[in-house]
Enzyme design. Sequence first.
Site, PDB file in Angstrom:
ATOM      1  N   GLU A 138       0.686  -1.130   0.024  1.00 49.51           N
ATOM      2  CA  GLU A 138      -0.229   0.056   0.038  1.00 49.51           C
ATOM      3  C   GLU A 138       0.792   1.050   0.187  1.00 49.51           C
ATOM      4  OE1 GLU A 138      -2.986  -0.079  -0.742  1.00 49.51           O
ATOM      5  OE2 GLU A 138      -3.078  -2.297  -0.510  1.00 49.51           O
ATOM      6  N   ASP A 206       3.649  -4.602  -6.203  1.00 50.87           N
ATOM      7  CA  ASP A 206       4.115  -5.695  -5.643  1.00 50.87           C
ATOM      8  C   ASP A 206       5.694  -5.801  -5.534  1.00 50.87           C
ATOM      9  OD1 ASP A 206       1.920  -6.982  -4.949  1.00 50.87           O
ATOM     10  OD2 ASP A 206       1.593  -8.347  -6.880  1.00 50.87           O
TER      11      ASP A 206
END
Length: 486
Positions: A138, A206
């Site tokens: 995040e 990611d």
Amino acid sequence: MSMNLTKKIFIAVSCLLLPLISNAQSVDSNKNQLPEIGVVASDTLTIDKEVQVGKAVMRQLRGQAPIVHDPVINEYIQDLGNKLVIEAESAKFPFSFFMINNATINAFAFFGGHVGIHSGLITQADSESELASVFAHEVAHVTQRHLARASQAQKRSAPLQIASLIGGILIAMADPEAGLAAISAGNAGAAQGRINYTRSMEQEADNIGISMLARAGFDPAGAPAFFSKLAQQSRGQSSQLEFLRTHPVPENRISETRARAATYGTRNIPASLNFSLVKARIIARYEGNPLRNINYFGYQVQEKKYVFREAALYGLALSYFESEQYASASQILTDLLNEDPENLFYLDAMTDVLIAQQNPKAAVKMLTPLWQFKPKNSVLALNLANAMIQAKQYPEAIQILRDLLLVNPEHFLAYSLLIEAYTATGQKRQMYKASAERYGLLLAYPKAIDELQFAYNESGMDFLEKQRIKARIEQFRNEMDTLERL
């Protein structure tokens, strides 16, 4: 807790907001390419504007979502988040981490460095590295300015209109399946290219997140481990539902994240006591019921089914407290504090027990020397101020809270305690002023202005104070105008 734990799904804010951005404005087919990482969308959304929008969304969430104002949990997740932000590239503003009381597995990030997590994310993670992997993902969304870059791809920016779609997040908080269905319905006409656009962002988050995780000293394997868990929980859902998610199907990410994590080698990271303690705290205070939790933690202690015995005992003590068995809670916490007298988890719980036992002065005596050594620690400051209020030591409590608010002017719990102290001492003008600030933190500017009008009427012949209040009213009105112009 009434939430069905079998319904857990993972919906990051990029899943919730980015498709709505794509659906909110038409996009030419040649605009679906992901910009290079160096692009910061400065021509559509400046950093200052992003911070303003993020602040507005945070205040909206604070007024509508079940945000947990728990000083111990807040300190833990903020410290964990900070460890990752330090290792992040292009962090252009301070980050704020907060927790939603919801048993689903969920985390989301939005404008201005705000990262929210659901309580279920912590209780369902098996290690701190798993939890940190979601935080890192995040944080990467924010540092890469994915929402801003999506706005740029739409030719024109309407960030606050996009931010107002936070309602989709709020629906998902109450009922994950309903929230996801609403989001999916809103995207029924979205082109495949738009979904690929957001999936490219997910892949970027990611990759950057795993790198950040490794630099911060966590186990990069926590990311694929957590995705494996999500894959297991997502089985049985329809392929159409999976297809419309902007997050790629978890199975499609596991091999990629596992391969990337493997490049950092095997890491044997010791288990974290604080992680186990925060899990126990969430379960004991925000899930289940006291009797169930007493049995749950009692079984852990008796059968030695724990990572840390201290965490199981701590959860048992909190469960006793929630069932109003204060003597049993006190006995356990006394033993824990004898072993670790400065542990904030234990001190916070013991403060609650002493107050419940009508002995707040003992809590004041316990906390004062520790707070004097660490006056900037919010857990100690808030607990001491609360104990002082219960002990009717109002001036001292007020001073501690005012000092805390100088450092953190958006501390909702501090304002709540301050209002309590002012009310108890009959300081109506100060109470109205503090209440106005708290309304401001909820984006309730008309109510904030009303409170300041009451404060103005309580000011008598103090003309200087009246001028200060009038100036603050004008500031609130300007903030309302700024929101309309964003």
